[in-house]
Design an enzyme around this catalytic site. Sequence first.
Site, PDB file in Angstrom:
ATOM      1  N   GLY A 182      37.727  -1.641  26.840  1.00  0.00           N
ATOM      2  CA  GLY A 182      36.279  -1.566  27.050  1.00  0.00           C
ATOM      3  C   GLY A 182      35.454  -2.465  26.151  1.00  0.00           C
ATOM      4  N   LYS A 191      51.010   4.585  34.746  1.00  0.00           N
ATOM      5  CA  LYS A 191      50.587   3.771  33.607  1.00  0.00           C
ATOM      6  C   LYS A 191      50.565   4.666  32.382  1.00  0.00           C
ATOM      7  CE  LYS A 191      46.607   1.752  31.408  1.00  0.00           C
ATOM      8  NZ  LYS A 191      45.246   1.205  31.500  1.00  0.00           N
ATOM      9  N   ASN A 234      39.036  -2.873  34.005  1.00  0.00           N
ATOM     10  CA  ASN A 234      38.117  -1.892  34.578  1.00  0.00           C
ATOM     11  C   ASN A 234      36.679  -2.212  34.166  1.00  0.00           C
ATOM     12  OD1 ASN A 234      38.291   1.735  34.999  1.00  0.00           O
ATOM     13  ND2 ASN A 234      36.575   0.411  35.358  1.00  0.00           N
ATOM     14  N   THR A 235      36.409  -2.109  32.850  1.00  0.00           N
ATOM     15  CA  THR A 235      35.034  -2.248  32.372  1.00  0.00           C
ATOM     16  C   THR A 235      34.434  -3.616  32.675  1.00  0.00           C
ATOM     17  OG1 THR A 235      35.694  -0.756  30.600  1.00  0.00           O
ATOM     18  CG2 THR A 235      33.557  -1.814  30.367  1.00  0.00           C
ATOM     19  N   ALA A 275      43.375  -4.467  29.388  1.00  0.00           N
ATOM     20  CA  ALA A 275      42.264  -4.136  28.490  1.00  0.00           C
ATOM     21  C   ALA A 275      41.784  -5.324  27.681  1.00  0.00           C
ATOM     22  CB  ALA A 275      42.632  -3.015  27.524  1.00  0.00           C
ATOM     23  N   GLY A 276      40.472  -5.415  27.568  1.00  0.00           N
ATOM     24  CA  GLY A 276      39.850  -6.355  26.650  1.00  0.00           C
ATOM     25  C   GLY A 276      39.214  -7.585  27.283  1.00  0.00           C
TER      26      GLY A 276
END
EC number: 2.8.1.10
Lengths: 66, 263
Positions: free
Chosen positions: B166, B105, B214-215, B192-193
Amino acid sequence: MKIILNGAPREIADGMRVSELVEYLEMLGQRFAIEVNAELIPRSHFAEHRLAADDRVEIIQAVGGG
Amino acid sequence: MSTSNTDRLIIAGKDYGSRLLVGTGKYKDMDETARAIAASSAEIVTIAVRRTNIGQNRDEPNILDVLPPDRYTILPNTAGCYDVDTAVRTCRLARELLDGHNLVKLEVLGDEKTLFPDVIATLKAAEILVKDDFEVMVYTNDDPIVARELEAIGCVAVMPLAAPIGSGLGIRNPLNIRTIVENAKVPIIVDAGVGTASDAAVAMELGCDGVLMNTAIAAAKNPVLMASAMRKAIEAGREAFLAGRMPAKRFASASSPIEGLFF
């Protein structure tokens, strides 16, 4: 001789090979990769690659990340 | 009727039943990481590459002990790289670390506050990595032109952000994401987001091939439960996309017949 190992100065024996450094650091059996002066050293070259004074050695591993 | 056996995500010639890709950062400990990832049913998991703590915590479990590469597709990232050179070096180290596994990635960041990609550096790094036989999944902005260019370079998946890394802000520009999807021949994965399950479902309803997060899982009060919610949201969103939604109308349309009213 002095090398920079993961950003910190370190004294090692003159002319140490990468394979000897790995042994010296008791890292055998662990999963890691090494570059010297920003060049990847493949595992198959550990035994022949001799370190020189002031070499910048990075030993990296996998960590959690996104 | 489930589509999971026939509707597969194919990345770089390998097929996956799950369209949820997850990161492994920010968890409380390795045990929570493992339980959340099991609940997500993800098959592709990202890792980062960092200096070893020489002489310290030698017995500490490594992330690859918890997520063995023979069970998961490990996707090393270049998080923290702000230039072409460090991103390329990181990928080469990761390939060596993973015994020649060449899926990476790529992310080249442009700014610490936003963590938006430096698209110019990203394009250069992608070109070098593709020439060096890497299979590159690339984090990028929600810009259809840049996405098209990254595909042309030979990236195996293009991964536009939904919102800053994040941030949990959800999909800020759904129209651009849709345009990127419509233009693409490689998988488009929102990276992301996303903040919660509905964000993931929206991404899939827009036609994305998957979502990487992830977050949204790791920072939930109950990460394992959120991982399960995300799995369902991804499946629901994908099925809704495949089913084809009804056209939206401004005014009502009765669901019960008008004919046969007895009053």
